[in-house]
Scaffold this active site. Sequence first.
Site, mmCIF file in Angstrom:
data_model
loop_
_atom_site.group_PDB
_atom_site.id
_atom_site.type_symbol
_atom_site.label_atom_id
_atom_site.label_comp_id
_atom_site.label_asym_id
_atom_site.label_seq_id
_atom_site.Cartn_x
_atom_site.Cartn_y
_atom_site.Cartn_z
ATOM 1 N N ASP A 87 0.761 -1.246 0.000
ATOM 2 C CA ASP A 87 0.000 0.000 0.000
ATOM 3 C C ASP A 87 0.798 1.306 0.000
ATOM 4 N N CYS A 110 -16.985 -8.476 -15.114
ATOM 5 C CA CYS A 110 -18.085 -7.601 -14.680
ATOM 6 C C CYS A 110 -19.302 -7.738 -15.592
ATOM 7 N N CYS A 160 -23.049 -5.863 -15.488
ATOM 8 C CA CYS A 160 -23.371 -5.388 -14.125
ATOM 9 C C CYS A 160 -22.889 -3.949 -13.918
ATOM 10 N N CYS A 174 -22.056 -1.536 -8.462
ATOM 11 C CA CYS A 174 -21.149 -0.701 -7.659
ATOM 12 C C CYS A 174 -21.256 0.764 -8.076
ATOM 13 N N CYS A 231 -23.115 4.153 -5.383
ATOM 14 C CA CYS A 231 -22.213 5.156 -4.792
ATOM 15 C C CYS A 231 -23.003 6.390 -4.304
ATOM 16 N N CYS A 238 -15.071 10.655 -3.451
ATOM 17 C CA CYS A 238 -15.229 9.359 -2.773
ATOM 18 C C CYS A 238 -15.182 9.550 -1.249
ATOM 19 N N CYS A 297 -19.522 0.294 -2.510
ATOM 20 C CA CYS A 297 -19.314 -0.289 -3.843
ATOM 21 C C CYS A 297 -18.732 -1.695 -3.732
ATOM 22 N N CYS A 346 -21.159 -6.019 -4.686
ATOM 23 C CA CYS A 346 -20.675 -6.793 -5.831
ATOM 24 C C CYS A 346 -21.224 -8.232 -5.781
HETATM 25 C C1 B12 Z 1 -4.835 6.096 -3.766
HETATM 26 C C2 B12 Z 1 -5.601 4.946 -3.179
HETATM 27 C C3 B12 Z 1 -6.916 5.189 -2.783
HETATM 28 C C4 B12 Z 1 -7.641 6.485 -3.128
HETATM 29 C C5 B12 Z 1 -8.009 6.433 -4.638
HETATM 30 C C6 B12 Z 1 -8.613 5.081 -5.057
HETATM 31 C C7 B12 Z 1 -8.483 4.738 -6.523
HETATM 32 N N1 B12 Z 1 -9.393 3.907 -6.988
HETATM 33 O O1 B12 Z 1 -7.563 5.182 -7.204
HETATM 34 C C8 B12 Z 1 -8.854 6.442 -2.150
HETATM 35 C C9 B12 Z 1 -8.491 7.170 -0.876
HETATM 36 C C10 B12 Z 1 -10.178 6.995 -2.687
HETATM 37 C C11 B12 Z 1 -8.924 4.937 -1.859
HETATM 38 C C12 B12 Z 1 -10.076 4.313 -1.415
HETATM 39 C C13 B12 Z 1 -10.163 2.959 -1.167
HETATM 40 N N2 B12 Z 1 -9.143 2.081 -1.101
HETATM 41 CO CO1 B12 Z 1 -7.353 2.525 -1.685
HETATM 42 N N3 B12 Z 1 -5.621 2.730 -2.394
HETATM 43 C C14 B12 Z 1 -5.006 3.673 -3.036
HETATM 44 C C15 B12 Z 1 -3.594 3.279 -3.507
HETATM 45 C C16 B12 Z 1 -2.579 3.849 -2.527
HETATM 46 C C17 B12 Z 1 -3.233 3.667 -4.943
HETATM 47 C C18 B12 Z 1 -4.350 3.389 -5.996
HETATM 48 C C19 B12 Z 1 -3.982 3.995 -7.330
HETATM 49 O O2 B12 Z 1 -2.911 3.758 -7.844
HETATM 50 N N4 B12 Z 1 -4.899 4.785 -7.898
HETATM 51 C C20 B12 Z 1 -4.666 5.471 -9.171
HETATM 52 C C21 B12 Z 1 -5.657 4.973 -10.212
HETATM 53 C C22 B12 Z 1 -5.497 5.763 -11.534
HETATM 54 O O3 B12 Z 1 -5.312 3.642 -10.476
HETATM 55 P P1 B12 Z 1 -6.375 2.487 -10.465
HETATM 56 O O4 B12 Z 1 -7.335 2.624 -9.366
HETATM 57 O O5 B12 Z 1 -5.652 1.202 -10.643
HETATM 58 O O6 B12 Z 1 -7.156 2.931 -11.796
HETATM 59 C C23 B12 Z 1 -7.285 2.111 -12.861
HETATM 60 C C24 B12 Z 1 -8.648 2.191 -13.452
HETATM 61 O O7 B12 Z 1 -9.095 3.508 -13.355
HETATM 62 C C25 B12 Z 1 -8.344 1.691 -14.826
HETATM 63 N N5 B12 Z 1 -9.086 2.244 -15.908
HETATM 64 C C26 B12 Z 1 -9.293 3.518 -16.247
HETATM 65 N N6 B12 Z 1 -10.027 3.590 -17.336
HETATM 66 C C27 B12 Z 1 -10.297 2.356 -17.729
HETATM 67 C C28 B12 Z 1 -11.023 1.860 -18.789
HETATM 68 C C29 B12 Z 1 -11.123 0.490 -18.930
HETATM 69 C C30 B12 Z 1 -11.919 -0.029 -20.069
HETATM 70 C C31 B12 Z 1 -10.513 -0.364 -17.999
HETATM 71 C C32 B12 Z 1 -10.620 -1.837 -18.137
HETATM 72 C C33 B12 Z 1 -9.798 0.150 -16.915
HETATM 73 C C34 B12 Z 1 -9.701 1.499 -16.811
HETATM 74 O O8 B12 Z 1 -6.988 2.021 -15.139
HETATM 75 C C35 B12 Z 1 -6.371 2.575 -14.008
HETATM 76 C C36 B12 Z 1 -4.977 2.012 -13.937
HETATM 77 O O9 B12 Z 1 -5.048 0.610 -13.818
HETATM 78 C C37 B12 Z 1 -3.701 1.701 -3.380
HETATM 79 C C38 B12 Z 1 -2.400 1.015 -2.971
HETATM 80 C C39 B12 Z 1 -1.447 0.953 -4.139
HETATM 81 N N7 B12 Z 1 -0.221 1.391 -3.926
HETATM 82 O O10 B12 Z 1 -1.828 0.546 -5.233
HETATM 83 C C40 B12 Z 1 -4.807 1.490 -2.316
HETATM 84 C C41 B12 Z 1 -5.819 0.326 -2.529
HETATM 85 C C42 B12 Z 1 -6.274 0.408 -3.972
HETATM 86 N N8 B12 Z 1 -6.948 0.684 -1.687
HETATM 87 C C43 B12 Z 1 -7.533 -0.323 -1.189
HETATM 88 C C44 B12 Z 1 -8.756 -0.256 -0.473
HETATM 89 C C45 B12 Z 1 -9.153 -1.483 0.331
HETATM 90 C C46 B12 Z 1 -9.549 0.902 -0.540
HETATM 91 C C47 B12 Z 1 -11.000 1.069 -0.049
HETATM 92 C C48 B12 Z 1 -11.881 -0.149 -0.289
HETATM 93 C C49 B12 Z 1 -10.966 1.439 1.467
HETATM 94 C C50 B12 Z 1 -12.325 1.727 2.100
HETATM 95 N N9 B12 Z 1 -13.106 0.706 2.438
HETATM 96 O O11 B12 Z 1 -12.667 2.869 2.306
HETATM 97 C C51 B12 Z 1 -11.478 2.295 -0.883
HETATM 98 C C52 B12 Z 1 -12.143 1.900 -2.221
HETATM 99 C C53 B12 Z 1 -12.606 3.071 -3.045
HETATM 100 C C54 B12 Z 1 -12.649 2.756 -4.553
HETATM 101 N N10 B12 Z 1 -13.830 2.533 -5.134
HETATM 102 O O12 B12 Z 1 -11.571 2.704 -5.195
HETATM 103 C C55 B12 Z 1 -6.845 -1.625 -1.564
HETATM 104 C C56 B12 Z 1 -7.699 -2.345 -2.625
HETATM 105 C C57 B12 Z 1 -7.622 -3.852 -2.559
HETATM 106 C C58 B12 Z 1 -8.348 -4.453 -3.725
HETATM 107 N N11 B12 Z 1 -8.863 -5.652 -3.539
HETATM 108 O O13 B12 Z 1 -8.443 -3.858 -4.782
HETATM 109 C C59 B12 Z 1 -5.457 -1.135 -2.069
HETATM 110 C C60 B12 Z 1 -4.844 -1.933 -3.233
HETATM 111 C C61 B12 Z 1 -4.491 -1.170 -0.858
HETATM 112 C C62 B12 Z 1 -4.032 -2.592 -0.530
HETATM 113 N N12 B12 Z 1 -2.729 -2.840 -0.547
HETATM 114 O O14 B12 Z 1 -4.782 -3.500 -0.263
HETATM 115 N N13 B12 Z 1 -7.755 4.340 -2.109
HETATM 116 S S1 SF4 Z 2 -20.490 -4.741 -8.687
HETATM 117 FE FE1 SF4 Z 2 -18.770 -6.135 -9.069
HETATM 118 S S2 SF4 Z 2 -19.308 -7.285 -10.947
HETATM 119 FE FE2 SF4 Z 2 -20.677 -5.506 -10.790
HETATM 120 S S3 SF4 Z 2 -19.660 -3.944 -12.047
HETATM 121 FE FE3 SF4 Z 2 -19.019 -3.608 -9.926
HETATM 122 S S4 SF4 Z 2 -17.125 -4.760 -9.705
HETATM 123 FE FE4 SF4 Z 2 -18.118 -5.497 -11.582
HETATM 124 S S1 SF4 Z 3 -16.012 3.817 -1.546
HETATM 125 FE FE1 SF4 Z 3 -16.091 5.746 -2.680
HETATM 126 S S2 SF4 Z 3 -16.578 5.100 -4.750
HETATM 127 FE FE2 SF4 Z 3 -17.143 3.358 -3.432
HETATM 128 S S3 SF4 Z 3 -19.320 3.700 -2.935
HETATM 129 FE FE3 SF4 Z 3 -18.109 4.642 -1.312
HETATM 130 S S4 SF4 Z 3 -17.969 6.794 -1.964
HETATM 131 FE FE4 SF4 Z 3 -18.533 5.627 -3.767
#
Ligand code: B12
Ligand code: SF4
Ligand code: SF4
Length: 382
Positions: free
Chosen positions: A144, A198, A201, A204, A208, A224, A254, A258
């Site tokens: 993380d 997915c 579906c 999620c 939100c 968020c 969210c 799921c």
């Molecule tokens: C910054 C961060 C946050 C931020 C931003 C989250 C985000 N989604 O980016 C905030 C504070 C909001 C957050 C919240 C949460 N987080 Co957080 N967070 C991180 C962190 C440090 C970096 C994530 C990151 O790189 N984000 C940047 C974005 C651009 O990258 P990405 O999410 O992978 O985005 C991808 C998609 O957008 C995709 N994409 C975009 N367009 C398209 C189009 C298509 C067609 C497709 C297929 C894909 C796609 O491409 C991007 C790159 O892969 C990671 C740890 C780590 N070092 O990775 C933990 C991590 C993601 N978090 C985690 C958790 C548990 C959470 C929460 C559930 C906590 C909670 N219960 O409150 C929430 C979930 C919110 C959510 N819906 O994401 C876990 C997730 C575990 C898992 N099973 O995925 C992680 C991995 C930490 C860990 N080591 O376990 N988090």
């Molecule tokens: S709820 Fe789960 S299966 Fe449905 S769109 Fe979201 S991540 Fe995909």
């Molecule tokens: S964790 Fe963030 S993105 Fe997911 S339902 Fe809650 S407010 Fe929305």
Amino acid sequence: MQPRPSTNGDVAGEEIKSAIRERALGLGFDSIGFAPAELDPKVGQRLDAFLSQGCHGDMGWMPEKAARRRDPSALWPEARSVIVLGMNYGPDGDPLAVLKKTDRGAISVYAQPRDYHDIVKGRLKQLGGWLQSRYGGELKVFVDTAPVMEKPLAAAAGVGWQGKHTNLVSREFGSWLFLGEIFTTLEIPPDHPHEDACGGCRRCLDICPTDAFPAPYRLDARRCISYLTIEHKGHIAPEFRVPMGNRIFGCDDCLAVCPWNKFAKTTAQNALEPRAALTAPRLSELAGLDDSGFRKLFSGSPIKRLGRDRFVRNVLIALGNSGNTKAGAAAAALLADPSPLVRAMAVWALARLLDSAAFTGLRGRHLPGEDDPAVRQEWTNA
Ligand code: B12
Ligand code: SF4
Ligand code: SF4
């Protein structure tokens, strides 16, 4: 002598992977996969888009190390393979049930036990130590906090896929995997990336409360609740306060809806059992925490890093949403708090809980002596 890892997926490589897998499961990991130490350039481009649109809000540490984040070989050029580990933290029961108890605070599932960073990192180090003693090579472990894109790496390693909410979903554990990685200089044959499952579906996206998904697979962190309650340092914008409900640390909505959670299992890790005091704590008690009370209650918890003022800010928003007029006393006691973050949300909560005569009386007493512009604005806007 132990067999050396190989690059071509031959029998020796597969044997080594089985041995690592067995050891990882023995150490309490639930899922494991192998990926090359590189990411598809699309991932970096998507990160760039996220950052250039400002979706990271005030998480200034994200753009700071973006070059390393988007490319594992920039983080550590010698790394050849990444072993991705998942640890199941599946809850026992419905994590959204607490949202109906408006006099209680909702703390997200991940933050109810001891800090997972410590637990996962400890196990990664144990696995890494074993790996090194058996097969050699250099290694680094991450969970993380490093500039690593953990979800795309986990998807590349076949541990799951990034769902439309952007988190990693597992066919075996649904939404509830913590991720950690071992980067190693060993060449280990990679697994196949996981396919998106997915389909049509969009549960999620629709659940939100703050409309934080501009499109499927894209999150605007600034909207968020997880970001607002955990990462955001300043005042929480008025438009998000009511949708926050009683969520005081993180959000699970969210994740919880799921459909793949039908395969989820309650965590088998004793270390990840929720602390009873954190499953549904009383808001009025949390509002009364001073700095030392806060530190004591959240010792060993990820919530401790938030600090007392931001935590009480969140609690006051939840109190304001509770509809419980008796909660007014807990909020009124904070009108003279040293922190403007706290005073501002005490005003907001009271404006919702008290009748207008009682609120006007308080305003007459407190507004003249208030010197913080944001708090003054809360008094005048109410
Ligand atoms: C910054 C961060 C946050 C931020 C931003 C989250 C985000 N989604 O980016 C905030 C504070 C909001 C957050 C919240 C949460 N987080 Co957080 N967070 C991180 C962190 C440090 C970096 C994530 C990151 O790189 N984000 C940047 C974005 C651009 O990258 P990405 O999410 O992978 O985005 C991808 C998609 O957008 C995709 N994409 C975009 N367009 C398209 C189009 C298509 C067609 C497709 C297929 C894909 C796609 O491409 C991007 C790159 O892969 C990671 C740890 C780590 N070092 O990775 C933990 C991590 C993601 N978090 C985690 C958790 C548990 C959470 C929460 C559930 C906590 C909670 N219960 O409150 C929430 C979930 C919110 C959510 N819906 O994401 C876990 C997730 C575990 C898992 N099973 O995925 C992680 C991995 C930490 C860990 N080591 O376990 N988090
Ligand atoms: S709820 Fe789960 S299966 Fe449905 S769109 Fe979201 S991540 Fe995909
Ligand atoms: S964790 Fe963030 S993105 Fe997911 S339902 Fe809650 S407010 Fe929305």
